[in-house]
Design a protein around this motif. Structure first.
Motif, mmCIF file in Angstrom:
data_model
loop_
_atom_site.group_PDB
_atom_site.id
_atom_site.type_symbol
_atom_site.label_atom_id
_atom_site.label_comp_id
_atom_site.label_asym_id
_atom_site.label_seq_id
_atom_site.Cartn_x
_atom_site.Cartn_y
_atom_site.Cartn_z
ATOM 1 N N ASP A 42 0.811 -1.210 0.000
ATOM 2 C CA ASP A 42 0.000 0.000 0.000
ATOM 3 C C ASP A 42 0.848 1.265 0.000
ATOM 4 N N ASP A 43 2.039 1.199 0.614
ATOM 5 C CA ASP A 43 2.878 2.397 0.698
ATOM 6 C C ASP A 43 3.257 2.936 -0.673
ATOM 7 N N HIS A 44 3.330 2.055 -1.658
ATOM 8 C CA HIS A 44 3.776 2.458 -2.997
ATOM 9 C C HIS A 44 2.640 2.452 -4.020
ATOM 10 N N GLN A 45 1.409 2.364 -3.546
ATOM 11 C CA GLN A 45 0.293 2.291 -4.489
ATOM 12 C C GLN A 45 0.217 3.529 -5.381
ATOM 13 N N THR A 46 0.396 4.700 -4.783
ATOM 14 C CA THR A 46 0.329 5.941 -5.575
ATOM 15 C C THR A 46 1.432 5.973 -6.612
ATOM 16 N N LEU A 47 2.642 5.566 -6.217
ATOM 17 C CA LEU A 47 3.752 5.544 -7.173
ATOM 18 C C LEU A 47 3.433 4.606 -8.327
ATOM 19 N N ARG A 48 2.961 3.410 -8.028
ATOM 20 C CA ARG A 48 2.645 2.451 -9.094
ATOM 21 C C ARG A 48 1.606 3.029 -10.046
ATOM 22 N N GLU A 49 0.573 3.637 -9.494
ATOM 23 C CA GLU A 49 -0.496 4.186 -10.339
ATOM 24 C C GLU A 49 0.025 5.329 -11.205
ATOM 25 N N GLN A 50 0.839 6.212 -10.630
ATOM 26 C CA GLN A 50 1.356 7.347 -11.393
ATOM 27 C C GLN A 50 2.278 6.891 -12.518
ATOM 28 N N VAL A 51 3.138 5.929 -12.228
ATOM 29 C CA VAL A 51 4.088 5.459 -13.238
ATOM 30 C C VAL A 51 3.353 4.770 -14.382
ATOM 31 N N ILE A 52 2.403 3.905 -14.052
ATOM 32 C CA ILE A 52 1.654 3.207 -15.100
ATOM 33 C C ILE A 52 0.831 4.199 -15.905
ATOM 34 N N ARG A 53 0.219 5.175 -15.227
ATOM 35 C CA ARG A 53 -0.576 6.174 -15.938
ATOM 36 C C ARG A 53 0.290 6.955 -16.928
ATOM 37 N N PHE A 54 1.502 7.297 -16.507
ATOM 38 C CA PHE A 54 2.380 8.049 -17.402
ATOM 39 C C PHE A 54 2.844 7.197 -18.580
ATOM 40 N N ALA A 55 3.251 5.962 -18.319
ATOM 41 C CA ALA A 55 3.704 5.084 -19.397
ATOM 42 C C ALA A 55 2.595 4.833 -20.415
ATOM 43 N N GLU A 56 1.382 4.661 -19.917
ATOM 44 C CA GLU A 56 0.256 4.410 -20.828
ATOM 45 C C GLU A 56 -0.176 5.681 -21.538
ATOM 46 N N GLY A 57 -0.153 6.815 -20.838
ATOM 47 C CA GLY A 57 -0.633 8.046 -21.439
ATOM 48 C C GLY A 57 0.353 8.698 -22.376
ATOM 49 N N TYR A 58 1.629 8.733 -22.002
ATOM 50 C CA TYR A 58 2.643 9.406 -22.821
ATOM 51 C C TYR A 58 3.222 8.475 -23.882
ATOM 52 N N ASP A 59 3.555 7.259 -23.489
ATOM 53 C CA ASP A 59 4.178 6.316 -24.417
ATOM 54 C C ASP A 59 3.168 5.437 -25.142
ATOM 55 N N ALA A 60 1.884 5.550 -24.789
ATOM 56 C CA ALA A 60 0.823 4.708 -25.354
ATOM 57 C C ALA A 60 1.135 3.231 -25.153
ATOM 58 N N ALA A 61 1.785 2.917 -24.047
ATOM 59 C CA ALA A 61 2.317 1.580 -23.815
ATOM 60 C C ALA A 61 1.383 0.750 -22.937
ATOM 61 N N ASP A 62 1.461 -0.550 -23.117
ATOM 62 C CA ASP A 62 0.838 -1.514 -22.217
ATOM 63 C C ASP A 62 1.873 -1.836 -21.139
ATOM 64 N N ALA A 63 1.575 -1.498 -19.883
ATOM 65 C CA ALA A 63 2.543 -1.680 -18.804
ATOM 66 C C ALA A 63 2.950 -3.135 -18.625
ATOM 67 N N HIS A 64 2.140 -4.072 -19.088
ATOM 68 C CA HIS A 64 2.476 -5.486 -18.971
ATOM 69 C C HIS A 64 3.440 -5.948 -20.067
ATOM 70 N N ARG A 65 3.745 -5.053 -21.031
ATOM 71 C CA ARG A 65 4.680 -5.396 -22.107
ATOM 72 C C ARG A 65 5.839 -4.412 -22.205
ATOM 73 N N ALA A 66 5.676 -3.210 -21.682
ATOM 74 C CA ALA A 66 6.659 -2.147 -21.883
ATOM 75 C C ALA A 66 7.982 -2.459 -21.199
ATOM 76 N N SER A 67 9.074 -2.147 -21.879
ATOM 77 C CA SER A 67 10.421 -2.416 -21.387
ATOM 78 C C SER A 67 10.832 -1.423 -20.310
ATOM 79 N N CYS A 68 11.255 -1.939 -19.161
ATOM 80 C CA CYS A 68 11.767 -1.083 -18.092
ATOM 81 C C CYS A 68 13.031 -0.347 -18.521
ATOM 82 N N PHE A 69 13.921 -1.048 -19.229
ATOM 83 C CA PHE A 69 15.164 -0.402 -19.648
ATOM 84 C C PHE A 69 14.889 0.773 -20.580
ATOM 85 N N ALA A 70 13.953 0.619 -21.510
ATOM 86 C CA ALA A 70 13.635 1.706 -22.437
ATOM 87 C C ALA A 70 13.013 2.890 -21.708
ATOM 88 N N LEU A 71 12.095 2.610 -20.783
ATOM 89 C CA LEU A 71 11.471 3.684 -20.023
ATOM 90 C C LEU A 71 12.483 4.366 -19.106
#
Length: 433
Positions: A131-160
């Motif tokens: 729970d301590d990191h729930q906000t971080l997880r949501e913000q990061v996924i929202r940004f990856a999906e919104g800016y990169d148009a990426a699926d967080a279940h496929r997107a490369s951590c190294f590229a991001l």
């Protein structure tokens, strides 16, 4: 008709390759299914109801993008910085945004210690659980999906990680008058050098053997050349045989198609809403939550991201849905999407959809994943993407060649720069003895 080189697709990659090849003395014909050049670059002119050139596709210059800036300079097209205030709206309440993520130093330091690449969602669940990191997880996924148009279940951590370590998202000026000037410049130079661009020429079948390729079109015309450059979007490569947009190749290239499907290609819906005036700038009887000097807005609305044309005066608001959320709306009707956009904007401004409709002067909604000639908006990096791109970009029997932003491997993934760079590289490859 037989020429030296055929090019399929008049997007940025195809046009730059064609221009360079024609200027080098090659007989080049570009075949484009659309009635216009540009592909996923589409500048709507005033005759579409808007008061100024308005971008339905690519709009910004993300980062240094040297080739893009060089071409704009050659064609005398300046660019203007995006300005204005960035807002966040949560639970209906607006505030100015300080940064996209307070814990960015922690996120980046963890990413830099990561021993091997993995999908973003898996990384967040493993390294930032609870729970301590729930906000971080949501913000990061929202940004990856919104800016990169990426699926967080496929997107490369190294590229991001590499993207977030740079400044591409912060430095985003616009070409004055849109990207149309760049596309028109490439077309003019192509034709001035003796090249040919044929619009409304939809490929139905590509047949090939070493040393000869033929493109059979829906209108019955047949074009042939010793070599063919394919610059169709990644979504077309990924399409299944029974899907609209599928391009048949005989003999087929199963390894190329498998490599394409291993890559990421994000969905985007872009909402262009021009109003009679910029009523969001100040409180009125109808606007309960004004957003003065609005530049960008990020929110929890159904259409979460919006921006203005600030500092330009055009009273246009652009809405943006990307990634899995856009893919889920692939089959939504334009009216359904407009209703959703107006409801979101009404929530953000504390007004009513009826008020917004009353003052809506022009609108255009572009659902790129539903476009059979694109089947998506732009590429993002998946785990293992460099190897897949290399396979997709590999020439076949010195006869078939591939370019386009989907095969780009560099710091400007998913941009016009990526498309231009691969077109330039393909032209050099085709000119080798």
């Amino acid at each position: 008709m037989v020429v030296d080189i055929l090019i399929l697709g008049a997007g940025a990659a195809g046009l730059l390759a064609a221009r360079n090849l024609a200027q080098a003395g090659q007989r080049v014909t570009v075949l484009e299914a659309r009635s216009r050049p540009g592909g996923r670059i589409q500048t709507l002119a005033a005759d579409a109801g808007f008061s100024a050139p308005t971008e339905a596709g690519a709009e910004f210059l993300h980062g240094d993008v040297p080739l893009t800036r060089q071409l704009l300079q050659e064609y005398g097209i300046p660019w203007i910085d995006t300005t204005g205030t960035t807002y966040e709206v949560t639970d209906g309440q607006a505030r100015t945004a300080e940064s996209f993520l307070d814990d960015m130093p922690l996120l980046l330091s963890t990413l830099h210690r990561l021993p091997h690449d993995m999908p973003l969602a898996e990384f967040l669940a493993q390294y930032f659980p609870g729970d301590d990191h729930q906000t971080l997880r949501e913000q990061v996924i929202r940004f990856a999906e919104g800016y990169d148009a990426a699926d967080a279940h496929r997107a490369s951590c190294f590229a991001l990680r590499d993207e977030w370590s740079g400044n591409g998202a912060e430095d985003s000026p616009r070409p004055l008058g849109g990207y149309a000037g760049l596309i028109n410049g490439l077309v003019w130079e192509l034709e001035a050098a003796g090249g040919q661009l044929l619009l409304g020429t939809h490929a139905r079948l590509v047949t090939w053997q070493p040393g000869r390729a033929e493109v059979r079109c829906q209108d019955g015309r047949v074009f042939a050349a010793p070599r063919l450059l394919l610059t169709v979007p990644l979504g077309v490569w990924q399409a299944e045989m029974d899907q609209p947009g599928y391009l048949p190749l005989r003999p087929d290239l199963p390894e190329h198609r498998a490599a394409a499907r291993a890559l990421g290609f994000g969905a985007v819906i872009k909402f262009l809403l021009e109003f009679t005036e910029p009523f969001w700038e100040q409180t009125t009887a109808e606007i309960g939550q004004p957003l003065p000097e609005l530049g960008f807005l990020f929110s929890d609305a159904a259409v979460p991201t919006w921006w203005s044309q600030h500092p330009a005066q055009q009273p246009l608001l652009t809405g943006w849905v990307a990634g899995p959320a856009a893919a889920q709306r692939r089959h939504s009707s334009p009216e359904e999407l407009l209703t959703e956009a107006l409801s979101s904007l009404a929530y953000l401004l504390h007004t009513t959809p009826a008020f917004l409709r009353q003052h809506l002067r022009a609108h255009h909604i572009i659902n790129w994943a539903a476009d059979p000639l694109a089947l998506g908006a732009y590429a993002y990096a998946t785990v293992g993407a460099p190897e897949a791109r290399a396979i997709l970009a590999a020439p076949v029997a010195d006869t078939l060649f591939v370019a386009g932003e989907g095969v780009y491997d560099g710091p400007y993934l998913g941009t016009v720069e990526a498309a231009l760079a691969t077109g330039e590289a393909a032209a050099r490859q085709l000119l080798l003895p």
